[in-house]
Design a protein around this motif. Structure first.
Motif, PDB file in Angstrom:
ATOM      1  N   ALA A  13      -6.298  10.300 -61.865  1.00 42.36           N
ATOM      2  CA  ALA A  13      -6.333  10.870 -60.489  1.00 42.36           C
ATOM      3  C   ALA A  13      -5.219  11.443 -60.079  1.00 42.36           C
ATOM      4  CB  ALA A  13      -6.761   9.779 -59.596  1.00 42.36           C
ATOM      5  N   ALA A  14      -4.066  10.418 -60.285  1.00 39.47           N
ATOM      6  CA  ALA A  14      -2.899  11.295 -60.000  1.00 39.47           C
ATOM      7  C   ALA A  14      -2.295  12.592 -60.815  1.00 39.47           C
ATOM      8  CB  ALA A  14      -1.493  10.253 -60.052  1.00 39.47           C
ATOM      9  N   SER A  15      -2.863  12.664 -61.782  1.00 41.41           N
ATOM     10  CA  SER A  15      -2.476  13.705 -63.000  1.00 41.41           C
ATOM     11  C   SER A  15      -3.123  14.771 -62.159  1.00 41.41           C
ATOM     12  CB  SER A  15      -2.877  13.275 -64.066  1.00 41.41           C
ATOM     13  OG  SER A  15      -1.990  12.280 -64.798  1.00 41.41           O
ATOM     14  N   LEU A  16      -4.578  14.923 -62.039  1.00 37.14           N
ATOM     15  CA  LEU A  16      -5.535  15.669 -61.639  1.00 37.14           C
ATOM     16  C   LEU A  16      -4.770  16.437 -60.351  1.00 37.14           C
ATOM     17  CD1 LEU A  16      -8.889  14.303 -62.091  1.00 37.14           C
ATOM     18  CD2 LEU A  16      -8.133  16.326 -63.341  1.00 37.14           C
ATOM     19  N   GLY A  17      -4.316  15.744 -59.401  1.00 40.31           N
ATOM     20  CA  GLY A  17      -3.699  16.347 -58.073  1.00 40.31           C
ATOM     21  C   GLY A  17      -2.345  16.973 -58.321  1.00 40.31           C
ATOM     22  N   ILE A  60       5.235  23.788 -63.125  1.00 41.66           N
ATOM     23  CA  ILE A  60       5.591  22.357 -63.787  1.00 41.66           C
ATOM     24  C   ILE A  60       6.315  21.410 -62.945  1.00 41.66           C
ATOM     25  CG2 ILE A  60       6.929  21.388 -65.922  1.00 41.66           C
ATOM     26  CD1 ILE A  60       6.197  24.038 -67.219  1.00 41.66           C
ATOM     27  N   LEU A  61       7.557  21.963 -62.103  1.00 38.93           N
ATOM     28  CA  LEU A  61       8.085  20.980 -61.470  1.00 38.93           C
ATOM     29  C   LEU A  61       7.375  20.363 -60.201  1.00 38.93           C
ATOM     30  CD1 LEU A  61      11.673  22.870 -61.061  1.00 38.93           C
ATOM     31  CD2 LEU A  61      11.091  20.762 -62.290  1.00 38.93           C
ATOM     32  N   ALA A  62       6.421  21.068 -59.842  1.00 40.85           N
ATOM     33  CA  ALA A  62       5.542  20.677 -58.650  1.00 40.85           C
ATOM     34  C   ALA A  62       4.539  19.613 -59.203  1.00 40.85           C
ATOM     35  CB  ALA A  62       4.850  22.009 -58.175  1.00 40.85           C
ATOM     36  N   THR A  63       3.931  19.938 -60.303  1.00 43.32           N
ATOM     37  CA  THR A  63       3.221  19.175 -61.094  1.00 43.32           C
ATOM     38  C   THR A  63       3.873  17.807 -61.140  1.00 43.32           C
ATOM     39  OG1 THR A  63       2.082  20.788 -62.274  1.00 43.32           O
ATOM     40  CG2 THR A  63       1.823  18.531 -63.211  1.00 43.32           C
ATOM     41  N   ALA A  64       4.870  17.503 -61.618  1.00 52.38           N
ATOM     42  CA  ALA A  64       5.795  16.242 -61.968  1.00 52.38           C
ATOM     43  C   ALA A  64       5.882  15.598 -60.601  1.00 52.38           C
ATOM     44  CB  ALA A  64       6.979  16.514 -62.779  1.00 52.38           C
ATOM     45  N   LEU A  65       6.244  16.529 -59.655  1.00 51.79           N
ATOM     46  CA  LEU A  65       6.698  15.878 -58.362  1.00 51.79           C
ATOM     47  C   LEU A  65       5.417  15.084 -57.751  1.00 51.79           C
ATOM     48  CD1 LEU A  65       8.771  15.298 -55.915  1.00 51.79           C
ATOM     49  CD2 LEU A  65       7.997  17.585 -55.071  1.00 51.79           C
ATOM     50  N   VAL A  66       4.294  15.910 -57.609  1.00 51.21           N
ATOM     51  CA  VAL A  66       3.077  15.417 -56.930  1.00 51.21           C
ATOM     52  C   VAL A  66       2.525  14.299 -57.685  1.00 51.21           C
ATOM     53  CG1 VAL A  66       0.832  16.130 -56.407  1.00 51.21           C
ATOM     54  CG2 VAL A  66       2.438  17.708 -56.045  1.00 51.21           C
ATOM     55  N   TYR A  67       2.528  14.395 -58.941  1.00 52.98           N
ATOM     56  CA  TYR A  67       1.861  13.064 -59.764  1.00 52.98           C
ATOM     57  C   TYR A  67       2.883  11.944 -59.560  1.00 52.98           C
ATOM     58  CZ  TYR A  67       1.214  10.378 -63.914  1.00 52.98           C
ATOM     59  OH  TYR A  67       0.996   9.254 -64.457  1.00 52.98           O
ATOM     60  N   ILE A 121       2.914   6.396 -57.328  1.00 51.41           N
ATOM     61  CA  ILE A 121       3.368   5.253 -56.082  1.00 51.41           C
ATOM     62  C   ILE A 121       2.431   5.204 -55.062  1.00 51.41           C
ATOM     63  CG2 ILE A 121       5.224   4.937 -54.509  1.00 51.41           C
ATOM     64  CD1 ILE A 121       6.949   6.805 -56.380  1.00 51.41           C
ATOM     65  N   CYS A 122       1.760   6.049 -54.470  1.00 47.27           N
ATOM     66  CA  CYS A 122       0.776   6.007 -53.523  1.00 47.27           C
ATOM     67  C   CYS A 122      -0.553   5.270 -54.091  1.00 47.27           C
ATOM     68  CB  CYS A 122       0.337   7.198 -52.877  1.00 47.27           C
ATOM     69  SG  CYS A 122       1.327   8.149 -51.865  1.00 47.27           S
TER      70      CYS A 122
END
Length: 534
Positions: A458-462, A488-495, A500-501
């Protein structure tokens, strides 16, 4: 004294893990300019030679460092200094003829091997790998000796020197060959000379260091070791390690033989088949191989803990540790799968020339799901070895290899090169399922699917969806490469934020991960903040 030894061992292990990561990155960095210099066709010759060498080296030499380190550490623990000297000398002079025979085989059989795989011009590149085989075998024995003495630094330094020379001289020699208008097969061979030079430099450094450290100094006294007992135990340890390490090399070799021999059945000539093979192995495969490197420290960290729990017969703790290791593997591999699947074109366009990147992108998309199963295989292999079931992963590997071979034979003549990544996916899926069955039985594994798989998914999809949308939004303004980096940077940050959430990792599981303490403290603080907010 004991604390000093422990500190030395931990420091060396951290350095070895870091150097291993740098070596993998340098390998990718080396391929990026090589693709620009010699193109996909040149990479076809390059990877043909390297795949054949790598299979031969794994068959003959990959288990030697592990076996030597175990034998030397056992002898040193007994205080048997003469035994340690005898082990080192016996192994070195046993591996020397193996290295010479393997080098001779590559040198004198290069024409036959190149014709057999359906790529005759690659013979010159194959012959260049002959000295690499000899030096790699010698380096393996020397690295095993130092690791057995709990000195990890020589291994890490020699690997870094080898990778640096490979990158510097390989790229430089290839550029020289292109400037001199040499045939592409010759340019690929020149690039491989960089590997030969690097392996020679590594072996020379280790050999000179062994002299300085007194490894060749004859010891007096009695020893419980004999040449016969050493060789017997060496084989008993090296064989299962070799078989367990064979899966990736065997998979690559199956790809090599099937692609070069079956693609012409689709109406493609051998030169075009070589170009397609070079594009696939030079662009898609290196990115596929990169994420599993992060999993190796997790797998290595779990082995001694699991071994201790097994000796103490703490079955519940064994099951929890096995689940935590699989969860950690999922946290790293699932985002890699979705990232490479959805952003394959964007990632490749950042690194490589446009036409080559677009040609490889669909193949990387097909290959991406296999990253998850490689992570599962890496962890479960270590868990089963720690449980004393070293040969079960070998059975899984043989089943997976058979499936890959059958899928390749059926699909490559019908759908072309796309059959290769589909075969790789089927191969690792079969191995992962077999290993999981064995792990459930022998490691008391109880899988909670939501925390192990669905939460990282789920975190990866987001993260991936955010990255893809940002790439689309910025590509017209920033260009393909910069927009790809933003995505790519946004993907890593949001994931990371979503992970953590969701509270995917508890404090005990964070404690077992091989990451710096400061990073663990930050993650724990973020999790506590999240709980307070909620």
């Amino acid at each position: 004294m004991k604390s000093n030894t422990d500190h030395k061992l931990v420091t060396g292990a951290v350095f070895l893990a870091a150097s291993g990561m740098i070596v993998k990155v340098l390998g990718l960095v080396c391929k990026i300019p090589l693709v620009h210099i010699i193109g996909d066709r040149g990479m076809g010759y390059y990877n043909c030679a390297y795949t054949i060498y790598n299979l031969l080296y794994i068959l003959c030499g990959t288990g030697i460092p592990v076996a030597v380190s175990i034998l030397v550490s056992e002898g040193a623990a007994k205080g048997d200094r003469k035994g340690v000297f005898l082990i080192f000398r016996t192994v070195f002079f046993a591996i020397l003829p193996v290295g010479l025979l393997g080098a001779g085989f590559l040198l004198f059989s290069s024409h036959s091997l190149a014709r057999w795989i359906g790529n005759p011009p690659a013979y010159i590149a194959i012959s260049v790998m002959a000295p690499v085989f000899l030096f790699s075998c010698l380096s393996g024995a020397l690295r095993g000796y130092f690791q057995g003495r709990m000195d990890m630094m020589p291994t890490g330094i020699s690997q870094l020197a080898e990778a640096g020379a490979k990158t510097l001289f390989g790229v430089g020699f290839a550029y020289y060959g292109v400037r001199r208008s040499l045939p592409l097969a010759g340019c690929a061979a020149l690039a491989l000379i960089g590997i030969a030079f690097g392996s020679m430099l590594s072996a020379l450094y280790l050999f000179l260091l062994s002299i300085v450290k007194g490894a060749w100094k004859r010891e007096d006294g009695k020893s419980s070791y004999t040449v016969k007992s050493i060789l017997k135990k060496l084989l008993s340890i090296a064989l299962p390690v070799t078989m367990g390490s064979l899966v990736i090399s065997l998979s690559n070799f199956i790809d090599l033989t099937l692609i070069m021999r079956l693609l012409p059945q689709t109406g493609m000539d051998s030169e075009s088949a070589n170009l397609i093979y070079g594009n696939y192995t030079g662009l898609a495969v290196p990115l596929f191989n990169l994420p599993p490197v992060i999993i190796l420290p997790i797998a290595y960290a779990a082995v001694p803990k699991l071994t201790a729990l097994r000796q103490a017969k703490q079955n519940d703790a064994i099951g929890k540790l096995s689940e935590a290791a699989l969860k950690a593997a999922s946290i790293f591999t699932i985002p890699a799968v979705l990232g490479l699947f959805v952003l394959s074109k964007e990632v490749l366009l950042i690194l490589f020339e446009r036409q080559s990147a677009l040609r490889a992108a669909p193949l990387l998309t097909l290959l991406a799901p296999a990253v998850f199963f490689v992570g599962i295989v890496t962890v479960t292999n270590s868990l089963l070895q720690a449980a004393g079931k070293q040969f079960l992963p070998v059975f899984s590997m043989l089943c997976g290899g058979a499936v890959k071979f059958l899928v390749g034979i059926l699909l490559i003549p019908k759908i072309g090169i796309a059959g290769a990544p589909i075969g790789t996916l089927a191969c690792y899926l079969v191995i992962a399922v077999c290993n999981l069955i064995f792990t459930v039985k022998y490691c008391r594994l109880r899988l909670r699917f939501f925390s192990v798989f669905w939460s990282p998914l789920a975190a990866s999809l987001g993260g991936v969806l955010t990255g893809k949308l940002l790439y689309i939004a910025f590509s017209a303004h920033l260009g393909v490469r910069w927009a790809g980096m933003v995505g790519i940077l946004a993907t890593a940050l949001v994931y990371g934020v979503l992970l953590i959430c969701f509270g995917t990792l508890c404090e005990k599981e964070l404690a077992m991960l091989p990451i710096p303490q400061k990073c663990k403290k930050i993650l724990l603080r973020l999790q506590r903040t999240k709980r307070e907010v909620c």
